[in-house]
Design an enzyme around this catalytic site. Structure first.
Site, PDB file in Angstrom:
ATOM      1  N   ARG A  17       0.829  -1.200   0.000  1.00  0.00           N
ATOM      2  CA  ARG A  17       0.000   0.000   0.000  1.00  0.00           C
ATOM      3  C   ARG A  17       0.868   1.256   0.000  1.00  0.00           C
ATOM      4  O   ARG A  17       0.479   2.291  -0.553  1.00  0.00           O
ATOM      5  CB  ARG A  17      -0.916  -0.013   1.235  1.00  0.00           C
ATOM      6  CG  ARG A  17      -2.016   1.019   1.221  1.00  0.00           C
ATOM      7  CD  ARG A  17      -2.943   0.812   2.397  1.00  0.00           C
ATOM      8  NE  ARG A  17      -3.578  -0.502   2.365  1.00  0.00           N
ATOM      9  CZ  ARG A  17      -4.682  -0.781   1.688  1.00  0.00           C
ATOM     10  NH1 ARG A  17      -5.274   0.157   0.985  1.00  0.00           N
ATOM     11  NH2 ARG A  17      -5.190  -2.000   1.713  1.00  0.00           N
ATOM     12  N   ASP A  29     -10.899  -0.515  -4.865  1.00  0.00           N
ATOM     13  CA  ASP A  29     -10.284  -0.451  -3.530  1.00  0.00           C
ATOM     14  C   ASP A  29     -10.195  -1.798  -2.817  1.00  0.00           C
ATOM     15  O   ASP A  29     -10.002  -1.840  -1.610  1.00  0.00           O
ATOM     16  CB  ASP A  29     -11.008   0.576  -2.651  1.00  0.00           C
ATOM     17  CG  ASP A  29     -12.417   0.144  -2.279  1.00  0.00           C
ATOM     18  OD1 ASP A  29     -12.845  -0.918  -2.726  1.00  0.00           O
ATOM     19  OD2 ASP A  29     -13.086   0.879  -1.534  1.00  0.00           O
ATOM     20  N   LEU A  71     -13.013   6.050  -6.595  1.00  0.00           N
ATOM     21  CA  LEU A  71     -11.704   6.060  -7.231  1.00  0.00           C
ATOM     22  C   LEU A  71     -11.340   4.707  -7.805  1.00  0.00           C
ATOM     23  O   LEU A  71     -11.742   3.663  -7.287  1.00  0.00           O
ATOM     24  CB  LEU A  71     -10.630   6.484  -6.217  1.00  0.00           C
ATOM     25  CG  LEU A  71     -10.782   7.883  -5.615  1.00  0.00           C
ATOM     26  CD1 LEU A  71      -9.727   8.111  -4.544  1.00  0.00           C
ATOM     27  CD2 LEU A  71     -10.691   8.944  -6.695  1.00  0.00           C
ATOM     28  N   CYS A  94     -18.475  14.766  13.198  1.00  0.00           N
ATOM     29  CA  CYS A  94     -18.414  13.329  13.505  1.00  0.00           C
ATOM     30  C   CYS A  94     -19.234  13.003  14.761  1.00  0.00           C
ATOM     31  O   CYS A  94     -18.980  13.548  15.839  1.00  0.00           O
ATOM     32  CB  CYS A  94     -16.967  12.899  13.713  1.00  0.00           C
ATOM     33  SG  CYS A  94     -16.808  11.136  14.099  1.00  0.00           S
ATOM     34  N   CYS A 110     -15.119   5.175  14.377  1.00  0.00           N
ATOM     35  CA  CYS A 110     -15.819   5.656  13.177  1.00  0.00           C
ATOM     36  C   CYS A 110     -17.082   4.832  12.936  1.00  0.00           C
ATOM     37  O   CYS A 110     -17.055   3.598  12.976  1.00  0.00           O
ATOM     38  CB  CYS A 110     -14.882   5.561  11.978  1.00  0.00           C
ATOM     39  SG  CYS A 110     -15.648   5.957  10.394  1.00  0.00           S
ATOM     40  N   LYS A 118     -17.065  -6.795  13.611  1.00  0.00           N
ATOM     41  CA  LYS A 118     -17.898  -7.999  13.579  1.00  0.00           C
ATOM     42  C   LYS A 118     -18.674  -8.254  14.869  1.00  0.00           C
ATOM     43  O   LYS A 118     -19.749  -8.844  14.833  1.00  0.00           O
ATOM     44  CB  LYS A 118     -17.017  -9.215  13.260  1.00  0.00           C
ATOM     45  CG  LYS A 118     -16.343  -9.149  11.899  1.00  0.00           C
ATOM     46  CD  LYS A 118     -15.422 -10.341  11.685  1.00  0.00           C
ATOM     47  CE  LYS A 118     -14.710 -10.244  10.344  1.00  0.00           C
ATOM     48  NZ  LYS A 118     -13.758 -11.367  10.133  1.00  0.00           N
ATOM     49  N   CYS A 158     -21.643   6.025   7.195  1.00  0.00           N
ATOM     50  CA  CYS A 158     -21.914   7.356   7.735  1.00  0.00           C
ATOM     51  C   CYS A 158     -21.394   8.383   6.737  1.00  0.00           C
ATOM     52  O   CYS A 158     -20.302   8.222   6.188  1.00  0.00           O
ATOM     53  CB  CYS A 158     -21.207   7.519   9.079  1.00  0.00           C
ATOM     54  SG  CYS A 158     -21.439   9.146   9.857  1.00  0.00           S
ATOM     55  N   ASP A 159     -22.177   9.437   6.516  1.00  0.00           N
ATOM     56  CA  ASP A 159     -21.790  10.492   5.580  1.00  0.00           C
ATOM     57  C   ASP A 159     -21.613  11.842   6.257  1.00  0.00           C
ATOM     58  O   ASP A 159     -21.433  12.857   5.572  1.00  0.00           O
ATOM     59  CB  ASP A 159     -22.856  10.641   4.483  1.00  0.00           C
ATOM     60  CG  ASP A 159     -22.891   9.461   3.538  1.00  0.00           C
ATOM     61  OD1 ASP A 159     -21.809   8.971   3.176  1.00  0.00           O
ATOM     62  OD2 ASP A 159     -23.998   9.045   3.166  1.00  0.00           O
ATOM     63  N   CYS A 208     -18.613  19.030   4.295  1.00  0.00           N
ATOM     64  CA  CYS A 208     -17.565  19.747   3.569  1.00  0.00           C
ATOM     65  C   CYS A 208     -18.140  20.870   2.701  1.00  0.00           C
ATOM     66  O   CYS A 208     -19.009  20.623   1.856  1.00  0.00           O
ATOM     67  CB  CYS A 208     -16.781  18.777   2.691  1.00  0.00           C
ATOM     68  SG  CYS A 208     -15.437  19.572   1.776  1.00  0.00           S
TER      69      CYS A 208
END
Length: 367
Positions: free
Chosen positions: A73, A153, A188, A217, A233, A242, A260-261, A267
């Site tokens: 990565r 991804d 992406l 958040c 998160c 899990k 969650c958005d 933004c």
């Protein structure tokens, strides 16, 4: 191994580098991508250092795959040594309306925008393969031999740092990519290739003093700008985690049942975003604000049928119903108490425990 596709026709003479870039960009846009950029198959040491610090602090939680393939990565050529250039691509999935509108509806669930439509892995990868086929036909063969690999991804690719290097956007304080043209709503994908393509100018950070994403958040998952503790998160807790969600965090989930958005929607660059035009990425009406009572009634077969072709399907019925029960417990709606009581006897122990928690919450407010 690199993708090895035989050209369907003899390749023409190798084009000039700028002509190759222009041709690839034009074809990607024609195929439905909304953003295209070019970068070297290289990442600076700051990417490796940031990832190492994140992993050493254990902030990746149960996502062991991040640690297992951290080297690949951090270094594109550790994943594929032959890579020279990266074509970074974005596909817009901007919502039609306020993605947080359902948060105020206690008897409904809130599903992250990206999961309200077809699985984006399938949509993006199909277009990536079409672009790869076109590139092979255009540039492979003779003196212009080349190879390539395509990624969404599911592979160890640092998509956001590469997209920033390719000029598509920058990693905001919420750690997600932000685009001046598309806000926070870009899927992406990448093409790694042996073609030597001149890189675009990297995008710079345009967050300034803004901290709206950090303040939005619901669980306080940000330790500071650009520092996310995934273990707190909501997206991690409802999708990757899990077992039972820590009790202290359950009330903060509200009615968020998959992802969650909040930080994305906060933004201010979203004022330049536009609604997705790709039909497969337009949200399903039945997932805009689904009824919790109906979701709680799902068994394995009906869960699979409802979410066929959806990214939600991958977490399975038990984890999804666990999330629904946390939302029921947060609903303050006594009408949902029978569903919670019924599921207290569920064969899955995590579901049963979530149901017992929901029952105790609702019984406390029931006259």
């Amino acid at each position: 191994m690199p993708v090895t596709l035989a050209p369907s026709r003899p390749a023409a003479a190798p084009p000039a580098p700028d002509a190759a870039r222009d041709a690839i960009r034009n074809e990607a846009l024609r195929l439905g991508f909304d953003a295209v950029g070019f970068a070297r198959a290289h990442l600076g040491p700051e990417v490796r250092e940031r990832l190492a610090a994140f992993l050493e602090a254990g902030m990746h939680g149960e996502m062991g795959w991040m640690a297992e393939r951290a080297e690949q990565r951090s270094h594109p050529r550790a994943l594929w040594p032959e890579a020279v250039s990266v074509v970074s691509l974005g596909m817009n999935y901007g919502p039609e309306d306020d993605p947080l509108a359902s948060l105020s509806l206690p008897d409904r669930g809130t599903v992250s925008v990206y999961a309200r439509h077809r699985d984006y892995h399938d949509v993006v990868k199909k277009r990536l393969k079409a672009l790869a086929r076109w590139m092979v036909d255009r540039f492979a063969g003779g003196e212009s031999a080349m190879a390539l690999k395509v990624f969404v991804d599911t592979a160890p690719v640092a998509e956001k740092p590469l997209a920033q290097q390719a000029g598509i956007g920058w990693q905001g304080k919420h750690s997600n990519l932000v685009s001046r043209a598309h806000g926070s709503w870009l899927f992406l994908g990448e093409v790694y290739t042996t073609l030597d393509l001149a890189p675009d100018r990297p995008e710079t950070d345009h967050c300034g003093q803004c901290r709206r994403c950090l303040d939005a958040c619901p669980t306080g998952a940000f330790l500071g700008p650009y520092r996310l503790d995934a273990r707190r998160c909501v997206s991690y807790l409802t999708i990757e985690h899990k077992g039972p969600v820590p009790e202290a965090l359950r009330p903060r989930l509200g009615n968020r049942i998959y992802g969650c958005d909040d930080c994305l929607a906060a933004c201010p660059w979203n004022k330049f975003a536009h609604t997705a035009t790709e039909p497969a990425l337009i949200g399903r009406e039945d997932l805009a604000a689904p009824r919790l009572a109906e979701l709680a009634a799902l068994d394995d077969a009906t869960f699979r049928a409802l979410f066929s072709g959806s990214p939600i399907k991958r977490i399975g019925r038990d984890r999804f119903v666990r999330n629904v029960l946390y939302a029921i417990g947060n609903s303050a709606d006594p009408a949902l108490l029978p569903e919670a009581r019924r599921l207290a006897g569920d064969p899955d122990p995590v579901v049963a425990e979530a149901a017992a928690w929901a029952v105790s919450r609702l019984e406390d407010i029931t006259p």
